[in-house]
Write a protein that holds these residues in place. Structure first.
Motif, short mmCIF file in Angstrom:
data_model
loop_
_atom_site.label_atom_id
_atom_site.label_comp_id
_atom_site.label_asym_id
_atom_site.label_seq_id
_atom_site.Cartn_x
_atom_site.Cartn_y
_atom_site.Cartn_z
N HIS A 170 1.95 1.86 -3.40
CA HIS A 170 0.84 1.64 -4.33
C HIS A 170 1.16 0.59 -5.38
CE1 HIS A 170 -1.32 5.01 -2.64
NE2 HIS A 170 -0.25 5.76 -2.80
N VAL A 187 -9.92 -2.50 -7.06
CA VAL A 187 -9.22 -1.99 -5.89
C VAL A 187 -8.62 -3.14 -5.10
CG1 VAL A 187 -9.52 -0.81 -3.68
CG2 VAL A 187 -10.70 0.04 -5.72
N ARG A 223 -11.00 7.47 -5.35
CA ARG A 223 -9.67 7.80 -4.84
C ARG A 223 -8.85 6.54 -4.57
NH1 ARG A 223 -8.74 13.04 -4.22
NH2 ARG A 223 -7.02 12.88 -2.73
N GLN A 224 -9.53 5.45 -4.21
CA GLN A 224 -8.82 4.18 -4.06
C GLN A 224 -8.33 3.68 -5.41
OE1 GLN A 224 -11.90 1.84 -1.92
NE2 GLN A 224 -10.29 1.34 -0.45
N GLN A 225 -9.17 3.89 -6.43
CA GLN A 225 -8.81 3.41 -7.76
C GLN A 225 -7.71 4.25 -8.40
OE1 GLN A 225 -12.76 3.60 -9.39
NE2 GLN A 225 -13.06 1.39 -9.22
N SER A 260 -4.85 6.21 -7.25
CA SER A 260 -3.86 6.66 -6.27
C SER A 260 -3.01 7.74 -6.95
CB SER A 260 -2.98 5.50 -5.86
OG SER A 260 -2.16 5.10 -6.95
N SER A 306 -6.23 -2.55 -2.59
CA SER A 306 -5.70 -2.07 -1.32
C SER A 306 -6.74 -2.10 -0.20
CB SER A 306 -5.16 -0.65 -1.48
OG SER A 306 -6.15 0.16 -2.11
N ASP A 307 -7.97 -2.39 -0.54
CA ASP A 307 -9.02 -2.46 0.46
C ASP A 307 -8.86 -3.74 1.29
OD1 ASP A 307 -11.86 -3.10 1.48
OD2 ASP A 307 -12.13 -1.12 0.58
N ALA A 330 0.82 -1.21 0.00
CA ALA A 330 0.00 0.00 0.00
C ALA A 330 0.85 1.26 0.00
CB ALA A 330 -0.94 -0.01 1.20
N GLU A 377 -14.88 7.97 -2.50
CA GLU A 377 -13.84 7.22 -1.81
C GLU A 377 -13.28 6.12 -2.70
OE1 GLU A 377 -15.23 6.28 2.22
OE2 GLU A 377 -14.15 4.37 1.91
N ILE A 378 -14.16 5.41 -3.37
CA ILE A 378 -13.72 4.33 -4.26
C ILE A 378 -12.88 4.89 -5.40
CG2 ILE A 378 -14.51 2.64 -5.98
CD1 ILE A 378 -16.97 2.22 -4.10
#
Lengths: 334, 425
Positions: free
Chosen positions: A166, B20, B273-275, B277, B22-23, A163, B270-271
């Motif tokens: 990334h 995603v 921003r997760q997608q 980076s 990193s979740d 993480a 939010e999703i």
């Protein structure tokens, strides 16, 4: 080779179109037939091979597809589909076997198989495929090498899910295969991560003494069509020679050692072959109604009682065959 | 009056930044358990089919394998066969290239899948970039770019000829395919023939789909665009003697569910921003700019310098293509300035997919109404999480559609994929 004194066992499904019998139940053109057969065989041998009808006249399913279809249902038995690798894309074969390894959680293998002459016309005599006047042994070696090299193109720890940076992957843990052959080239890496077994076991076949050298080069284990080949197999450097056995008569178009004796006699004969280096026996199924019953009820229990075979459901296929873990090349670099 | 039935396909989250990883709830992209979970969810929800995209060479950027997005996938036909083993009614559609397969082999494999699944197989035809992907295959970069649709059609026709000749001799001879032999697939003639999809978008693509496809996996999901595309393609069918409902139009789309509309919008942000980076944003920009932009701050403004139009492309293996880099860069700069967007904000904006966003009922309502209004015959949804990304949808959205009569409460036994989609046998 299996544990001390013991051998490995396999069932082999050939290309014979099986006729419906009272026992076999159902239509071989659908899945239920094969599922039922698998259930009857599961637990009674280390692995099941599936011949591939590519380029032939007899009807049958693609062996890689059939194996993956049966994969979720196979409780213990390993699945070793055949592929006519000279006429397929090594890239697709490699990923299909890797996928089977994921589906079976480490019980997949591959049987290198030749195809009839008609395969060339069915594919279309294309560049990149074996040439009519070319060296078939070279094509076979190239295909087998590339299939294995693609399995090693990912390190087991290539997926890092870091993480902080990334990064899902560490590109440094993947490698190009960079194969350049006379007929074709493959760059890699694979699109599929390293299989659970690292390198699923690869089998080859040999029906005549002339076949032995190539089988020794390309197979981790080798099915021999006759016991007479055992001494020569050893000389050819085949570390794990097996024998193909058929009860009463061989399936059509197939050579095998025909066995007409009793289970007790087979135990004695196997001990003799064992002394000549025999690593395993593959029972070729001809009568899909009767053979499984006779084998699982009479022959295999006799082998078990004699200490010649033990089921090893907790082991992956490599370990059952005594091949040891497939250490990734990067760990061997000095 | 009965409602027009909604078709829903579930796309397994694929190897791009939309998925995603990193979740904390993100699972393995390769273990069979992930595919089993996803497929069982889809079947529990009575969805029409599971869908897999394809990629035959790992993506690269600047000569290095791309590290930021999920990567690693099974062999498409192999995994569909395995999924066939744990499902009964769910359709199984795989994307397979006509550039790096050959008709005899592929027709045997697809036919085997179709027979071993009880008629549930589907084939989404695509072509592959020759020079890049060809490096992994025997024939290499064998096909001139402008001939790829021609080969695709010849390939499809050859495969259909083979399926029709199960158990018999065959011979096909044209510019792209010259094969003969016996097609030794079990079963009756045409029993091995799968449903055919195509992502036809260009003029050639739309005509090809109108001629040959059972369904189109379309890019047009925004309402007005979608209705126009729908009318255009359906309008071409009569020329080929086909009825309008013989070709299904299925846009790719996504969904975000929430307890309220606001909650769903927050989740979407939010999703996204997760997608996207910071690194992903800069990486994406590099694909257009065609130069190294690693010095740029993703939370800062777009580069002032222009894209490099002279050098060879630094990015390979992606679906995006930029026919006019300078023009697109100007447009993005203008957009960023007008809306005060950072690099990251801009990338989030320009890579936005069509999302159905809201409460389960609102999302169901939008799906239902868009199908009744002929913007689509249904959708292929790609969730952003593996393997549980469809769990909530199946539990909370599908029941609304069932209540309104636009979605099945149960599968018709033995219908296969053709039956699920409402296509003639």
């Amino acid at each position: 080779m299996a544990q001390e004194g013991a051998i490995n066992l396999a069932f082999g499904l050939s290309l014979d179109r099986p006729g419906p019998t009272a026992d076999s139940g159902g239509d071989p053109a659908g899945a239920r037939f094969w599922e039922r057969l698998l259930v009857r065989l599961d637990g009674h041998a280390d692995l099941l091979t599936l011949a591939d009808p590519f380029g032939g006249a007899t009807s049958g399913f693609d062996a890689l597809i059939l194996a993956n279809r049966l994969g979720p249902l196979a409780r213990d038995i390993g699945l070793v589909p055949a592929a006519a690798v000279d006429w397929q894309e090594p890239f697709h074969v490699s990923t299909a076997v890797a996928t089977l390894d994921y589906v079976t959680r480490g019980r997949a293998g591959l049987l290198l198989q030749s195809a009839p002459a008609a395969a060339a016309e069915a594919v279309g005599r294309l560049p990149g495929f074996p040439e009519p006047e070319g060296d078939p042994a070279q094509d076979r070696r190239d295909a087998a090498l590339v299939i294995r090299a693609l399995w090693d193109s990912w390190r087991d720890d290539a997926v890092i899910r870091d993480a902080a940076s990334h990064r899902f992957l560490d590109a440094g843990r993947l490698a190009r295969v960079g194969f350049r052959g006379k007929t074709f080239s493959v760059l890699g890496p694979s699109i599929t991560p390293r299989p659970p077994q690292g390198r699923p076991p690869v089998a080859a076949s040999a029906a005549t003494p002339q076949d032995l050298a190539l089988a020794a080069e390309t197979g981790d284990f080798v099915f021999l069509a006759s016991a007479a080949l055992l001494p020569e197999a050893r000389k050819a450097g085949i570390a794990a020679p097996w024998l193909d056995l058929a009860l009463g008569a061989a399936p059509a178009g197939v050579q095998a050692e025909i066995w007409s004796g009793s289970p007790a006699d087979l135990v004695a004969r196997i001990r003799e072959w064992r002394a000549q280096g025999l690593a395993g026996v593959r029972f070729l199924l001809r009568d899909l109604g009767g053979d499984p019953a006779v084998l699982t009820r009479d022959f295999i229990p006799a082998l078990r009682s004699a200490g010649l075979w033990r089921p090893a459901p907790e082991l992956n296929l490599r370990d059952r065959l005594g091949l040891g873990p497939a250490i990734h090349p990067h760990l061997l670099a000095s | 009056m009965t409602q027009k039935q909604v078709i829903i396909g579930a796309q397994f989250p694929g190897v791009n930044n939309f998925t995603v990883w990193s979740d904390p709830s993100a699972g393995s992209q390769i273990d069979f358990s992930s595919f089993a979970h996803f497929a069982r969810t889809a079947e529990r929800g009575k969805l029409d089919f599971l869908f897999l995209a394809e990629g035959l060479r790992l993506r690269e950027q600047k000569g290095r394998i791309h590290e930021l997005d999920v990567a690693g996938r099974p062999n498409t036909l192999a995994i569909l066969a395995a999924i066939a083993g744990i499902t009964e009614n769910l359709g199984l559609i795989g994307t397979l290239s006509t550039t790096f397969n050959e008709p005899y082999s592929l027709a045997r494999q697809l036919g085997s899948l179709n027979l071993l699944s009880g008629g549930r197989a589907g084939w989404n035809l695509v072509t592959s970039p020759g020079a890049f992907t060809g490096a992994n295959f025997r024939r290499g970069d064998h096909l001139p770019h402008e001939e790829r649709y021609e080969r695709a059609e010849a390939f499809l026709l050859a495969a259909q000829e083979l399926w029709a000749r199960a158990g018999e001799d065959f011979a096909v001879s044209n510019k792209h395919v010259r094969i003969r032999g016996r097609f030794n697939l079990p079963g009756a003639p045409d029993a091995g023939r799968p449903v055919i999809l195509q992502a036809g978008d260009s003029e050639t693509g739309r005509e090809l789909a109108a001629r040959r496809a059972d369904a189109i996996y379309s890019r047009h999901s925004r309402f007005e665009e979608a209705r126009a595309f729908y009318a255009d393609v359906k309008g071409r069918l009569s020329r080929y003697g086909r009825a309008p409902d013989s070709l299904k139009i299925l846009p790719g789309a996504a969904f975000v569910l929430g307890e309220t509309a606001e909650d769903a919008q927050e989740r979407l942000k939010e999703i996204r921003r997760q997608q996207v980076s910071p690194r992903t944003a800069v990486d994406f920009l590099e694909q257009l700019w065609n130069r190294d932009l690693s010095a740029y701050d993703a939370e800062g403004p777009l580069p002032e310098i222009d894209p490099d139009v002279d050098s060879a492309a630094i990015s390979h293996g992606r679906a995006n293509a930029y026919p006019d880099r300078l023009k697109t860069a100007r447009e993005w700069r203008a957009l960023a300035e007008a809306e005060k967007l950072s690099i990251r904000d801009l990338v989030i904006k320009v890579t936005a997919r069509r999302h159905f966003v809201g409460t389960p009922e609102a999302v169901a309502r939008e799906i239902h109404e868009s199908v009744q209004a002929e913007a689509a015959d249904g959708y292929v949804f790609a969730p952003h999480l593996t393997p549980g990304g469809f769990d909530e949808f199946v539990a909370t959205v599908v029941p609304w559609l069932q209540e309104w009569g636009s979605f099945r409460r149960d599968y018709a036994e033995g219908a296969g994929l053709r039956g699920n989609l409402g296509l003639a046998a």
